[in-house]
Design a protein around this motif. Sequence first.
Motif, PDB file in Angstrom:
ATOM      1  N   ALA A  55       0.869  -1.176   0.000  1.00 33.72           N
ATOM      2  CA  ALA A  55       0.000   0.000   0.000  1.00 33.72           C
ATOM      3  C   ALA A  55       0.902   1.221   0.000  1.00 33.72           C
ATOM      4  O   ALA A  55       2.102   1.130   0.279  1.00 33.72           O
ATOM      5  N   HIS A  56       0.329   2.357  -0.306  1.00 30.75           N
ATOM      6  CA  HIS A  56       1.140   3.566  -0.381  1.00 30.75           C
ATOM      7  C   HIS A  56       1.562   4.054   1.004  1.00 30.75           C
ATOM      8  O   HIS A  56       2.693   4.505   1.183  1.00 30.75           O
ATOM      9  N   TYR A  57       0.643   3.964   1.982  1.00 27.12           N
ATOM     10  CA  TYR A  57       0.921   4.510   3.306  1.00 27.12           C
ATOM     11  C   TYR A  57       0.553   3.508   4.396  1.00 27.12           C
ATOM     12  O   TYR A  57      -0.389   2.722   4.242  1.00 27.12           O
ATOM     13  N   GLN A  58       1.304   3.550   5.495  1.00 26.34           N
ATOM     14  CA  GLN A  58       0.990   2.829   6.720  1.00 26.34           C
ATOM     15  C   GLN A  58       0.859   3.842   7.851  1.00 26.34           C
ATOM     16  O   GLN A  58       1.738   4.694   8.039  1.00 26.34           O
ATOM     17  N   VAL A  59      -0.259   3.760   8.589  1.00 28.63           N
ATOM     18  CA  VAL A  59      -0.474   4.610   9.754  1.00 28.63           C
ATOM     19  C   VAL A  59      -0.321   3.737  10.996  1.00 28.63           C
ATOM     20  O   VAL A  59      -1.104   2.807  11.205  1.00 28.63           O
ATOM     21  N   GLU A  60       0.675   4.031  11.813  1.00 31.35           N
ATOM     22  CA  GLU A  60       0.900   3.274  13.027  1.00 31.35           C
ATOM     23  C   GLU A  60      -0.085   3.696  14.119  1.00 31.35           C
ATOM     24  O   GLU A  60      -0.704   4.764  14.037  1.00 31.35           O
ATOM     25  N   SER A  61      -0.197   2.888  15.165  1.00 32.16           N
ATOM     26  CA  SER A  61      -1.085   3.219  16.274  1.00 32.16           C
ATOM     27  C   SER A  61      -0.692   4.521  16.959  1.00 32.16           C
ATOM     28  O   SER A  61      -1.532   5.201  17.561  1.00 32.16           O
ATOM     29  N   SER A  62       0.580   4.889  16.866  1.00 30.08           N
ATOM     30  CA  SER A  62       1.047   6.151  17.441  1.00 30.08           C
ATOM     31  C   SER A  62       0.629   7.360  16.625  1.00 30.08           C
ATOM     32  O   SER A  62       0.762   8.503  17.079  1.00 30.08           O
ATOM     33  N   GLY A  63       0.140   7.121  15.395  1.00 31.40           N
ATOM     34  CA  GLY A  63      -0.183   8.200  14.480  1.00 31.40           C
ATOM     35  C   GLY A  63       0.929   8.515  13.504  1.00 31.40           C
ATOM     36  O   GLY A  63       0.759   9.335  12.601  1.00 31.40           O
ATOM     37  N   ARG A  64       2.069   7.859  13.657  1.00 34.47           N
ATOM     38  CA  ARG A  64       3.172   8.071  12.730  1.00 34.47           C
ATOM     39  C   ARG A  64       2.827   7.460  11.376  1.00 34.47           C
ATOM     40  O   ARG A  64       2.285   6.354  11.304  1.00 34.47           O
ATOM     41  N   ILE A  65       3.161   8.170  10.313  1.00 32.19           N
ATOM     42  CA  ILE A  65       2.800   7.755   8.956  1.00 32.19           C
ATOM     43  C   ILE A  65       4.058   7.427   8.167  1.00 32.19           C
ATOM     44  O   ILE A  65       5.030   8.187   8.170  1.00 32.19           O
ATOM     45  N   GLY A  66       4.040   6.300   7.489  1.00 35.51           N
ATOM     46  CA  GLY A  66       5.134   5.904   6.619  1.00 35.51           C
ATOM     47  C   GLY A  66       4.674   5.778   5.184  1.00 35.51           C
ATOM     48  O   GLY A  66       3.541   5.355   4.916  1.00 35.51           O
ATOM     49  N   GLN A  67       5.518   6.162   4.251  1.00 37.47           N
ATOM     50  CA  GLN A  67       5.241   5.963   2.822  1.00 37.47           C
ATOM     51  C   GLN A  67       6.059   4.789   2.348  1.00 37.47           C
ATOM     52  O   GLN A  67       7.284   4.756   2.508  1.00 37.47           O
ATOM     53  N   LEU A  68       5.380   3.793   1.742  1.00 37.79           N
ATOM     54  CA  LEU A  68       6.037   2.579   1.281  1.00 37.79           C
ATOM     55  C   LEU A  68       6.018   2.429  -0.229  1.00 37.79           C
ATOM     56  O   LEU A  68       6.829   1.695  -0.794  1.00 37.79           O
ATOM     57  N   VAL A  69       5.085   3.100  -0.892  1.00 38.03           N
ATOM     58  CA  VAL A  69       5.038   3.145  -2.357  1.00 38.03           C
ATOM     59  C   VAL A  69       4.756   4.598  -2.727  1.00 38.03           C
ATOM     60  O   VAL A  69       3.883   5.243  -2.122  1.00 38.03           O
ATOM     61  N   ASN A  70       5.487   5.139  -3.686  1.00 37.15           N
ATOM     62  CA  ASN A  70       5.247   6.516  -4.112  1.00 37.15           C
ATOM     63  C   ASN A  70       3.838   6.668  -4.686  1.00 37.15           C
ATOM     64  O   ASN A  70       3.305   5.750  -5.320  1.00 37.15           O
ATOM     65  N   ASP A  71       3.264   7.847  -4.501  1.00 42.04           N
ATOM     66  CA  ASP A  71       1.899   8.084  -4.977  1.00 42.04           C
ATOM     67  C   ASP A  71       1.761   7.823  -6.469  1.00 42.04           C
ATOM     68  O   ASP A  71       0.707   7.378  -6.936  1.00 42.04           O
ATOM     69  N   TRP A  72       2.803   8.127  -7.227  1.00 40.91           N
ATOM     70  CA  TRP A  72       2.705   8.004  -8.682  1.00 40.91           C
ATOM     71  C   TRP A  72       2.918   6.568  -9.177  1.00 40.91           C
ATOM     72  O   TRP A  72       2.802   6.300 -10.364  1.00 40.91           O
ATOM     73  N   ASP A  73       3.216   5.658  -8.260  1.00 37.98           N
ATOM     74  CA  ASP A  73       3.329   4.246  -8.613  1.00 37.98           C
ATOM     75  C   ASP A  73       2.096   3.480  -8.147  1.00 37.98           C
ATOM     76  O   ASP A  73       1.305   3.962  -7.329  1.00 37.98           O
ATOM     77  N   THR A  74       1.930   2.259  -8.642  1.00 38.45           N
ATOM     78  CA  THR A  74       0.750   1.447  -8.351  1.00 38.45           C
ATOM     79  C   THR A  74       1.060   0.438  -7.265  1.00 38.45           C
ATOM     80  O   THR A  74       1.904  -0.446  -7.448  1.00 38.45           O
ATOM     81  N   ALA A  75       0.398   0.588  -6.130  1.00 40.19           N
ATOM     82  CA  ALA A  75       0.522  -0.396  -5.051  1.00 40.19           C
ATOM     83  C   ALA A  75      -0.466  -1.529  -5.296  1.00 40.19           C
ATOM     84  O   ALA A  75      -1.508  -1.347  -5.924  1.00 40.19           O
ATOM     85  N   TRP A  76      -0.146  -2.705  -4.772  1.00 37.67           N
ATOM     86  CA  TRP A  76      -0.994  -3.896  -4.944  1.00 37.67           C
ATOM     87  C   TRP A  76      -1.832  -4.062  -3.673  1.00 37.67           C
ATOM     88  O   TRP A  76      -1.471  -4.805  -2.769  1.00 37.67           O
ATOM     89  N   HIS A  77      -2.959  -3.389  -3.599  1.00 43.28           N
ATOM     90  CA  HIS A  77      -3.681  -3.337  -2.335  1.00 43.28           C
ATOM     91  C   HIS A  77      -5.176  -3.592  -2.429  1.00 43.28           C
ATOM     92  O   HIS A  77      -5.784  -4.018  -1.448  1.00 43.28           O
TER      93      HIS A  77
END
Length: 282
Positions: A55-77
Amino acid sequence: MDWTNLNADVTKLMGVHFTPGREGRTIDKIVIHHNGGNLSIDQIWNVWQTREASAHYQVESSGRIGQLVNDWDTAWHAGDWDANLTSIGIEHADDSTDPWHVSDAAVDAGAHLVAALCRAYSLGRPEWGRNVFPHSNFTSTSCPASLAGDQLGDYMGRAQAYYDGAPATGRPSVPAPAPASSRHVDLPAWNLPAGHFYGLVSGGEDSHGGYYEPERPAIRAIQLWLIRHGYAGAVPDSWADGIYEQPTVDAVARFQHAERPNSTDRWGEVWADDMATMAANN
């Protein structure tokens, strides 16, 4: 999280299980997911190394956000290829599995991210079933569990409130320019061999990334140009260190998507024609 420029708290990009680009399609929706567990950014990245998903983003329980796939690319989600091509996927950690529940911090951060994405990609005010969808809309699944159930009203209410209160901004790839007097950078003449480019320092022999000292002044000039034109985010000039690593790749890709969207498929690399565009817009 930089909500205006969509710079996540953490960037940890996948090298597998995503598809570069979007086959010419445009983003028209956001798809909401839950982890099915309380995963960190690092943990979900590790899961996706062997599981054919992302997926493009992961939101942790702490509220911290990570980007794992760039917005302009296609995630398999989404479980549906057409939906993958036209959506951004946001994963949320669960702080409880019985019953399913997402922490208040994750609800707030995820909702704020939805609002920022809707504004950045001109999707309009967040609306469930119009531009924001549950994973279950595209495949047989109970995902995103509580975010499509008893937490849905809170989640979407916050997303709409953030959207309504957010300052009007355009796409993150088109930053507000600095004054012309402060934007100019002396870019070097192009002198790389045919078929060579400026790219990751860890790349092959055709990728010039500052491994050798003589390459660094040119890379430093490229980095300064990216800073002065807003593509590197809010960083000082000392960010331009002459070493071509992932942050420089990301900044170059933002420039390309903003100023050369139909003229390259070598995202994040600087070729002669990219340098020419930089010089023309100096």
